[in-house]
Design a protein around this motif. Sequence first.
Motif: not given
Lengths: 469, 325, 282
Positions: B154-161, B163-172, B183-186, C246-248
Amino acid sequence: MSKEVLLRVKDLRVRLKATGALLFEGVDLELHAEQRLTLIGESGSGKSIFAQAIIGILPDALQTSGCVEIAGHRTDGQRSRTQPLWGNTVVMLPQEPWSTLNPLMRILPQVAESAHYVARATWPKARAAALAGLKQLGVDHAAHQYLHQISGGMAQRVGVVAAGLGGARLLLADEPTKGLDDDSREQVAQLLAASQGRGQALLTITHDLDLARQLGGTLMVVQRGNVVEMGDAEQVLSNPQHEYTRALVAAMPAKWAPLVQPLKPNGAAVIQGRGLSKRYAARRLFDDVDISIAPGEVVSVSGHSGCGKTTLGNILLGVKSADRGEVVRSPVPRWKFGKLYQDPLAAFPPQRRLRDALNDLVRLHGLNGARIGPLMQELSLRPELLDRLPSEVSGGELQRISLMRLLLLEPAFIFADEPTSRLDLITQQDTMRLICRATQQHECAVLLVSHDPWLARASSHRQIMLAGH
Amino acid sequence: MFRILFSAGLRVLTQAGFVAVVVGVLSFFLTRSLPGDAAFRIAAGRYGYDNVNAASAAAVRAELGLDLPAWQQLLTWVGDLASFRLGQSMVSGESVFEHLAPTLGATLHLSLAAWVLAVVLGVVLGTIAEVRRGWIAHVIDKVCTVLRGSPPFLIGLLLMLGLAVHLKWLPVAGYGDTENVVLPALTLALALCGGIAQVVRSRLEQVLASDAFEFAQIKGLPLGAALWRHAAPAVALPTLAYSGVQLILLIEGVVVVETLFAWPGVGHALVHSVVERDVPVIQGAALLMGLLFVVLNTLVDTAVKLLDPRQREGNGAVASEGEFA
Amino acid sequence: MSQILTTAVTAQAPVVKSSPKTASPWRPAAILLALAAWAVASIWLAQNPHNQDLTGILAAPGAGHWLGTDHLGRDVLARLGEAVRVSLGLAVGSASLAVCVGAALGLLAAWWGGWVDRACNLLADAIAAIPGLLWVLLIGALAPGQKWALYSGLVLTAWVEFFRFIRPTARGLLMSDQVQATRMLGFDSLYVLRWHIWPPLSGSLLKLWSYAVANAVLALAALGFINVGIRPPSAELGQMMTEALPYYGEAPWLLAAPVLLLAVTVLVLQSLSVAIARRFES
């Protein structure tokens, strides 16, 4: 040449912030260099609060009024003002070395650090001073060891050295002999005397009258937060003026009149041990001991700590077994052989109300429950105590309830293992008196273990000394 | 001290042995539980689905002794495992050993980064919470409780969404650059630091209120010296011991986090092989993970024992004199 | 502290410690029960969670579907209900079984001592040598999606924690003076169990139990997330999250719903255990 006044207290009062309740009454005193002052009082008298106020570690819930001056510095019991004086001017000697010394550090560094950080000596000088201090008290061989590798007595001496190396001139000792037996008390008294070097003042707080006598100097008697008597120690103890002091002095076991009536010969021994031997690890506790106790007789066992007194009693009860020898008990049910514990709380299930626990017992053996009332009266116990949990009752009362529970069983034998050593002087006297009277009246055999030879002598018909090896 | 090291070595061996036996036996039953003919499947794995026929399956059956009674097969299986013959992947045909060797490095890389980060975060948060009472401590405590209860995925999911998807700071996801490990280490670090912070805080609270710390100050030690010489070691040791408990979370978290971020470690390989029912790889990966846990656990426990003088310097416990016997 | 101070301070002055506002276990327990009740009620009251409607996929929350539909047109609310039912059911069941096994073995080991104690300890240490998720993964892989495999895995890993708590505690209690005194008075083992062993253990057992339930829910979600746990079409929170990823962009509520529900469930379970712990500590 007048000596420096190291402690001046004027009209010191300590109150509870929330309610204003007075916990320690006003007191005036002056302590000069090389002087000794001992504060005597029982638990709850407020004497520890006084010590905490001097050293500045009163809990936040309390507030002080009045003047406290240490070596000319006005502190008034405030931590912020006293803290800069810690180590260099005033120091409190550690009470229990096991909890005040650091188990993860070797002995020498923790002793030397006072000299380094407070007296500002370089590390080599500090270490040398530490070693010298340890040597003076005979524990220099512990310098490179850890806390768990040295004995309690040695640890205590280490603590005293560690406290003193900062150069403090006012020494405070709070209950230094708590839980110690006679020999250790001697050592501590000598230790305190020795730690008071030139130019230092010693303030000792204790409930132990023997220690007060050994230390000498001025004695202050405190009752419920008030100073009731003050004067030269020897004077006050041999000729007490205030009635509380008189009661205290009379409560010292050495002053007790015999608590047991002479024994009438009445038949076979209730319990007998023949040729009992026991060893614990490598030590031989006792060898070839014979013991025999008749109904109504009190036999006491004394000896050094660790000599096996408790083990002997447990063997007679059948809780432990001896390596050699046999125990012969009169043919009554096993539950008529009971035990009084040193810690009264150890005898009761902690979550069961006392009345319910007693009723369980009555139901179990079909005892006569109507005897509870008269027994309570005989032992001066108020009936409403039974509605409480064991933890809600005071030590003295709980011990008497424990005795009452045993008497309900019409016991043949009671093993009383230091039954009063956790109690105050005056409570101790009352409780021992009741124990002796009740057991004699109910014709019960008693084995009493006590570290105090005077108490043993006054409370028993015969004394056995376990020499130990 | 050598006693401690010796018993540690013994422990690693016995536990590793147990892990091997369990994984081996379970994998064996796993193979037999797969639908269809094992021989056919293995042959297909080797030669490709299009190239197998009944003859090749029979050959495989004979070669691998699949006709033999179950218990004999089990013995052979375990025997193979004991001699480190891990076999080949049923899917790719590649040697399991070669397939998994590089994954170990990746997992170690991730785990170490995560653990260091977790300890740093935990110690900092715990110390702040204890030193600065009031609302900061309250907030930190709540955050730690939430982190402790949140599963790593869950933490990973939220971080991914975030920091990576929205803010695009880090690769997904991915592997190779330094930024890939963040991301994974964090994620793992956040999952672990909650517990560490709370342990640090509670231990610090105990130590600061202890008689020993009070005495250190009453002797006259300045606050800094008292903290460094007396408080810090007393807090560090139990915290280190606690991280042993955290290892379980780390290993479990690694499995999920590697899958989420496509980090090519042992956990990822394990999950993939479970999904594909590639039993030799399942066995190899599970074995590897299990052994990793055993070794790390023993390392932490041994370190604690060696650092604690009470356990290192033998039974120096002398009976305390002067107390009622 | 002297007696005067302790009695005075505790009787009159309030204890200056930071205590949480919700010290009572009833609030989280009530929330949990409400959640369970909704999940069970949704068997009859909600739509069929497996009903696919490929013409109405990814519908936003609205009149027909209160939480919208997923990528196969299934009603999200109904699927959530099923997911909670399945997760909570498995979690509560496995935690309860684990308590019984762990407590029984712990008491046995403490009572008998000797080789029984050593054997139980060996077993517990051996099982603990492999992290829980790994166990569940391996056993779950044996019979994918089968409830009994998941059950066994969860129970296997959970009972060790209970055992490791009960055995030393019971041992200490059995060797205490209090138990010695009670036995000397003639009371039997049942009395000892009832009045000496059970009271101190009960609170902690309850606390550990709720931890175990929370852990089980999380483990199931983790397994679902990596597609190894409960098999589709059965709904599971972790799996719903993976499916929603995928549908996010188009349908964020698909992801938000299971995430929030999982968070709420676990938080409630945790505050329950904390509240129980506080209750029994005082």
